[in-house]
Design an enzyme around this catalytic site. Structure first.
Site, PDB file in Angstrom:
ATOM      1  CD  GLU A  93       0.224   0.829   3.111  1.00 49.68           C
ATOM      2  OE1 GLU A  93      -0.392   1.950   2.683  1.00 49.68           O
ATOM      3  OE2 GLU A  93       1.329   0.988   4.051  1.00 49.68           O
TER       4      GLU A  93
ATOM      5  CE  LYS B 168       4.549   0.745   2.835  1.00 51.73           C
ATOM      6  NZ  LYS B 168       3.547   1.987   2.437  1.00 51.73           N
TER       7      LYS B 168
ATOM      8  CB  CYS C 288       4.753   3.744   6.896  1.00 50.90           C
ATOM      9  SG  CYS C 288       3.303   2.801   6.924  1.00 50.90           S
TER      10      CYS C 288
END
Length: 469
Positions: free
Chosen positions: A163, A222, A278
């Site tokens: 994501e 990512k 994150c």
């Protein structure tokens, strides 16, 4: 190519919940079930008044339209696995707190548990998709576990589909993504699984925005994306320290360099430091990966991004102490904002936690106000930040308020830690009237009109802005 008729998402948190809710909204012909072992969380997703367990602008509207039609939330993990054609694994992957790689490596315990549950439960072939942020080559570990434990008629294809959501704009990011990245093994089966997931996204995402790559490239992309974004924030924050020392204005500097088309304006807003689930986790993961590959210089390079972020937080809290005549003992500090950024209730790695801990250590009294973060979460975060101090002791020093005006009453200083829009429209004259004098404002988010506040009577300190003319 297999056609996807039923999707199961293991994990009803910040990633799995919004992502699969939007998939259900955009794909009414696909049944989407989000499963989680946390009963309270599932109850919140199913609540009649739509008091969802996470705050994200636009999410409630999506859930209202799809829930009960083709979007379901359940604690029956095994049924979700058995019924699904495709399974998203969207569980938490926090940084390890102990053991090998503690403080850097991702803890993949929940990923492994979910993978073993799939292998033990599935009675037919499945496409299993990594949605969690994971280290490079995690898919290989998942495939090994699935192959070793699968039932005779069940085979598994592993995909990586990271994501790229920003909390606060996650629904918009899902509706109109810059790109959807799908990684697969470059085998015939892997490519067919990739095409099946791509077909799901093509219900609303233009085909040219769906990028199909190798499995390991997808996993690394990512980590790389978040590391690059965090690097920009640490870079502008490093420059903010120079601005304060020289009399330059970081907002003007950022605007100037952002006009360069090679650089661009995004992620050049100086602040008290980045937070969230994150950035720090992914950079530390990248550091650990580099060290394990014996790339010492690469590891040191990325580690410095986190070092600068911690320095920025320490530097800001020290500036508060220095400005308040070198002591804040017994003084009341109002901290406006506790979430790591505006438009989210997420507090993970929030700069506010570090600031408040520093103020506690200086024996200040702290009033906190945040429009979204619940009191229970604040106490949990402050307890974890100061594990050697009993919660009762913290609560004698820290107070949670129901409004910004209440938080600022009888305070010596106001610290803006989160860029909530409502802090721009506070009745600052009323705030000033209720504060002890001299009244100080420390803007850690470049949010307020410093000149207007000074005209009221405040002593204003803005991050990245020197006082020299």
């Amino acid at each position: 190519m297999p056609r996807i008729k039923q999707i199961c998402c293991i994990g009803a948190g910040y990633v799995g919940g919004p992502t699969c809710a939007v998939i259900a909204l955009k794909c009414p012909h696909i049944r989407v079930t989000i499963v989680d072992l946390n009963q309270a969380r599932i109850d919140a997703w199913n609540s009649p008044d739509f008091k969802l367990p996470i705050y994200e602008p636009g999410l409630e509207d999506v859930v209202r339209k799809a829930r009960g039609r083709n979007l379901f939330f359940s604690t029956d993990v095994d049924k979700g696995i058995r019924d699904a054609d495709l399974i998203f694994v969207s569980v938490n992957t926090p940084t390890k707190k102990s053991g090998v790689g503690a403080g850097f490596a991702a803890d993949l315990n929940y990923v492994e548990l979910a993978t073993r549950r799939i292998a033990a439960t599935a009675t037919s072939s499945k496409i299993v998709v990594e949605k969690s942020t994971v280290p490079c080559r995690t898919a290989e570990s998942m495939r090994t576990i699935l192959d070793a434990n699968s039932k005779p008629n069940a085979r598994f294809d592993i995909l990586s589909n990271p994501e790229f959501l920003a909390e606060g704009t996650a629904i918009d990011d899902l509706f109109a993504p810059d790109r959807v990245l799908i990684g697969s093994l470059q085998t015939q089966e892997g490519k067919e699984a990739c095409a099946a997931l791509s077909e799901v996204y093509q219900n609303w995402v233009p085909k040219e925005r769906i990028l199909t790559v190798g499995l390991w490239s997808s996993e690394l992309s990512k980590l790389a994306a978040n590391a690059m974004l965090a690097q920009r924030i640490s870079s502008i924050n490093a420059l903010s320290a120079i601005c304060e020392a020289t009399g330059a204005n970081i907002a003007e500097v950022a605007h100037s360099i952002g006009q360069d088309s090679r650089i661009g304006p995004k992620f050049l807003r100086a602040s008290v430091g980045f937070g969230g689930s994150c950035f720090q986790k992914d950079i530390l993961n990248l550091v650990y990966l580099s060290e394990s590959l014996n790339l010492k210089e690469v590891a040191e390079y990325w580690k410095q991004v986190v070092t600068m972020n911690e320095y920025q937080k320490r530097r800001f809290s020290k500036r508060v102490v220095d400005t308040l005549f070198n002591t804040i003992t017994g003084k009341r500090i109002a901290v406006l904002g506790f979430a790591f950024k505006a438009d989210t209730g997420d507090t993970r790695e929030s700069a506010a936690i570090t600031l408040i801990r520093d103020f506690q250590q200086e024996r200040a009294l702290v009033n906190i106000y945040d429009p979204q973060v619940e009191s229970k979460q604040i106490w949990t975060d402050l307890s974890e930040a100061s594990p050697d101090i009993a919660l009762e002791t913290i609560q004698r020093q820290v107070y949670i308020c129901s409004s910004a005006l209440e938080a600022c009453k009888n305070a010596e200083a106001v610290v803006i830690a989160t860029e909530w829009a409502e802090f721009k429209t506070i009745d600052w004259e009323a705030v000033y009237a209720g504060m002890n004098k001299p009244a100080f404002v420390f803007d850690g988010r470049l949010l307020v009109d410093a000149d207007k506040l000074r005209s009221i009577g405040f002593k204003v300190t803005v991050i990245g802005r020197g006082e020299r003319l």
